[in-house]
Write a protein that holds these residues in place. Structure first.
Motif, short mmCIF file in Angstrom:
data_model
loop_
_atom_site.label_atom_id
_atom_site.label_comp_id
_atom_site.label_asym_id
_atom_site.label_seq_id
_atom_site.Cartn_x
_atom_site.Cartn_y
_atom_site.Cartn_z
N THR B 59 66.07 23.57 -54.32
CA THR B 59 66.36 22.14 -54.45
C THR B 59 67.76 21.90 -55.00
O THR B 59 68.47 21.01 -54.54
CB THR B 59 65.29 21.46 -55.33
N GLU B 99 62.91 17.00 -52.72
CA GLU B 99 61.98 17.05 -53.82
C GLU B 99 61.00 15.88 -53.80
O GLU B 99 60.88 15.13 -54.77
CB GLU B 99 62.74 17.05 -55.15
N ASP B 176 62.87 19.18 -47.81
CA ASP B 176 62.48 20.00 -48.95
C ASP B 176 60.96 19.90 -49.11
O ASP B 176 60.45 18.85 -49.49
CB ASP B 176 63.21 19.47 -50.19
#
Ligand SMILES: Nc1ncnc2c1ncn2[C@@H]1O[C@H](COP(=O)(O)OP(=O)(O)O)[C@@H](O)[C@H]1O
Ligand SMILES: [Mg+2]
Lengths: 267, 324
Positions: B59, B99, B176
């Motif tokens: 991330t 995220e 992500d």
């Protein structure tokens, strides 16, 4: 695009609740005076309270006087502290920035929304005051603090000018809140710190030994908006206030910009 | 709009072949390098799996790619331009899910997308409503479009996040952990979505800890651990870094092990009735024949091609604990 920011703010229940509370204050004060029977004597209670029973429009000015020390700065602290920290806390900040919504642009739009909020909040108090006053008391030509009389229209214009000046008085605090909001990802912390600064400024202003710093305090000229109700208008303190607020804005918006355009967005 | 002088550099043509290229990319928090000298090369048009255990720096890398975090050292080129300088030109072509999704809880899914769409540099206001509707339909959220985001389930939130990433035609998608919290149908739909986007010519960077997911959709992958890149390349070549193993089930493990050793197999291991060994260049069928000819009673014989998981575990370690 900044209209979307504005819509976002005013569509939020919390913002509506804040404005609702602000609107309630002049209504409560006017009702209290009306239903307790007796009006206030000159010099008794908040500024303009003694005039209320003769002319309902004064409820707007009483409302501004009463909300200025606490409710208005609190509302501004909530909205300003939330400006950037709130987006960071929700995580929406990373999505706005990768749209991309330039950091400088986002900060300017948040600042513009804050200015709008300050003015709208004070106008809400004024409008609620005028409406409540008109319902509960007679209304008519406005007697100024200097004893002259203005037509109802001219008086109402003066009242909205006063609301605008009160809104302007809050801009320094809004800029401080915006800056604090760029320092943290916790909006509640930013709100509390901003409100704390308004309170601190008021406390320092009340300590006579500190008179040397009084003219530089954020809150020092806040209650001078009443000078608009003189004939002719006494501009000295109002001008000083607006210049002081502009100075605070310049410093803290620059600081917010320097911080926000370089910080790591980790939230 | 910023100009990008770097684009005129002699290496520019080579960059066209890479949608993402990082050079010596490093991020230090305090003293520790969370991302350490990363040289990531994502070919244009690939579906690129970015694999690594929790806390390995995926991330953080993505945040640096997108200009959210300033690198401590190194540089990023995205779609042939250097970031973050060219952010205003590059990012409109990049869809992101970083995220997990993030939206305003007090707005409906539709209003959230409308706001995100309006935040772009080129608002194209007249077609906004259509664009939002199309994105909602693409992720199967049309029915819940007017519910407040507050009331969305985890999977619905993830879908809305994807819808935001897909609002406009993108040449690069950076996702992500896109299937986090999704039900199996949702997971499959996401896979199909990624394939469809890739078929349209977009490059996809798929960050995940789900190896099967990466194996099913990706053409390339990179493996990162403790902030360092330990492997990257086409999926096939990644698998080949680990050898094929054969496993024999037999009542005579000793003789079986001896035969395999004579054939030149390596890493011979005996466990109960199982003997396993790593092939070097031998063919599995020859091993089986040799065992039978040597009179080993073969109950079963399995030759397993290495999976990405084998490579992954070999390169990142078996441990379950978060590395740091
Ligand atoms: N703001 C921060 N300060 C310090 N360390 C951080 C910060 N953000 C992330 N880290 C650390 O960086 C490492 C990598 O995190 P991350 O990039 O989120 O990993 P991944 O996405 O691969 O799970 C972790 O060890 C994490 O603790
Ligand atoms: Mg992660």
């Amino acid at each position: 695009m900044w209209r979307a920011e504005l819509a976002l703010l005013f569509r939020r229940t919390r913002t509506q609740a804040l404005l609702g509370v602000l609107a309630l204050v002049p209504i409560v004060v006017a009702s209290a005076v009306r239903f307790s029977g007796g009006g206030a004597q000159p010099g008794e209670g908040p500024q303009f309270l003694d005039q209320l029973t003769h002319n309902g429009v004064f409820a707007a000015l009483v409302g501004l006087t009463v909300t200025l020390p606490f409710f208005l700065p609190l509302a501004v602290a909530v909205v300003a502290g939330d400006a950037i920290a709130g987006e960071a806390n929700l995580g929406t900040l990373r999505y706005l920035l990768t749209r991309p919504y330039g950091r400088t642009r986002l900060l300017l739009h948040k600042g513009a929304v804050l200015v709008a909020f300050c003015v709208i909040a004070t106008c809400v108090v004024a409008i609620a005051g005028i409406i409540a006053g008109a319902i509960l008391f007679p209304i008519g030509p406005v007697t100024t603090l200097s004893g002259t009389t203005l037509s109802l229209t001219a008086g109402t214009i003066r009242i909205f000018a006063a609301a605008a000046v009160v809104g302007g008085s809050l801009l320094g605090l809004a800029a401080i809140g915006l800056f604090i909001s760029t320092l943290t990802d916790a909006p509640v912390g930013a709100m509390a710190a901003t409100a704390g600064i308004a309170v601190l400024s008021g406390v320092l202003d009340a300590i006579p030994q500190l008179h040397a710093i009084h003219p530089w305090l954020l809150t020092h000229y806040w209650l001078t908006f009443g000078d608009l109700l003189r004939s002719p208008v006494r501009w000295t303190a109002i001008t000083k206030n607006l210049l002081l607020q502009a100075g605070y804005m310049l410093v803290f918006i620059t600081a917010a910009w320097a911080r926000f355009t370089t910080k790591d967005v980790l939230a | 709009m910023q100009t990008d002088p770097m684009n005129l550099a002699p290496d520019a043509p080579a960059d066209d072949a890479l949608a993402i290229r990082t050079t010596g990319l490093t991020k230090r928090f305090g003293g520790t390098a969370v991302v350490d000298d990363l040289n990531l090369q994502v070919p244009t048009g690939s579906v690129f799996g970015f694999l690594g255990p929790n806390g390995s720096g995926k991330t953080t890398t993505i945040r640096m790619l997108l200009g959210l975090v300033n690198p401590s050292a190194g540089s990023v080129r995205l779609l042939g331009r250097s970031m973050p300088e060219a952010a205003n030109r590059v990012l409109p072509n990049v869809g992101t899910l970083v995220e997990g999704p993030a939206f305003y809880p007090w707005l409906s899914g539709r209003r959230n997308l409308t706001r995100i769409d309006a935040a772009g540099p080129d608002p194209l206001r007249t077609t906004r409503a259509d664009r939002v509707d199309a994105a909602l339909a693409q992720v199967g959220l049309s029915a819940a479009a007017d519910k407040r985001y507050r009331a969305y389930s985890l999977g619905m939130r993830q879908r809305l996040g994807l819808a935001a990433a897909l609002l406009r035609p993108r040449s690069l998608l950076i996702l992500d952990e896109p299937t986090n919290g999704m039900d199996p149908q949702g997971t499959r739909e996401i896979r199909n979505l990624i394939r469809a986007v890739a078929a349209d010519g977009a490059t996809v960077l798929l960050c995940s800890h789900l190896l099967s997911e990466v194996e099913q959709v990706c053409t390339h992958a990179a493996i990162i651990t403790l902030g360092r890149l330990v492997a990257q390349g086409p999926l096939e070549s990644l698998r080949e870094t680990t050898t094929t193993r054969v496993t024999v089930e037999t009542d005579d493990t000793e003789r079986a092990a001896a035969v395999l050793e004579r054939l030149g197999l390596m890493q011979i291991a005996v466990a109960g009735a199982l003997v396993s060994a790593a092939l070097d260049s031998q063919r599995p069928e020859d091993c089986c024949k040799a065992l039978v000819l040597a009179d080993v009673g073969v109950r079963s014989f399995v030759s397993r091609r290495p999976s990405l998981e084998d490579t992954y575990v070999e390169l990142t370690g078996e441990g379950f604990d978060v590395a740091r």
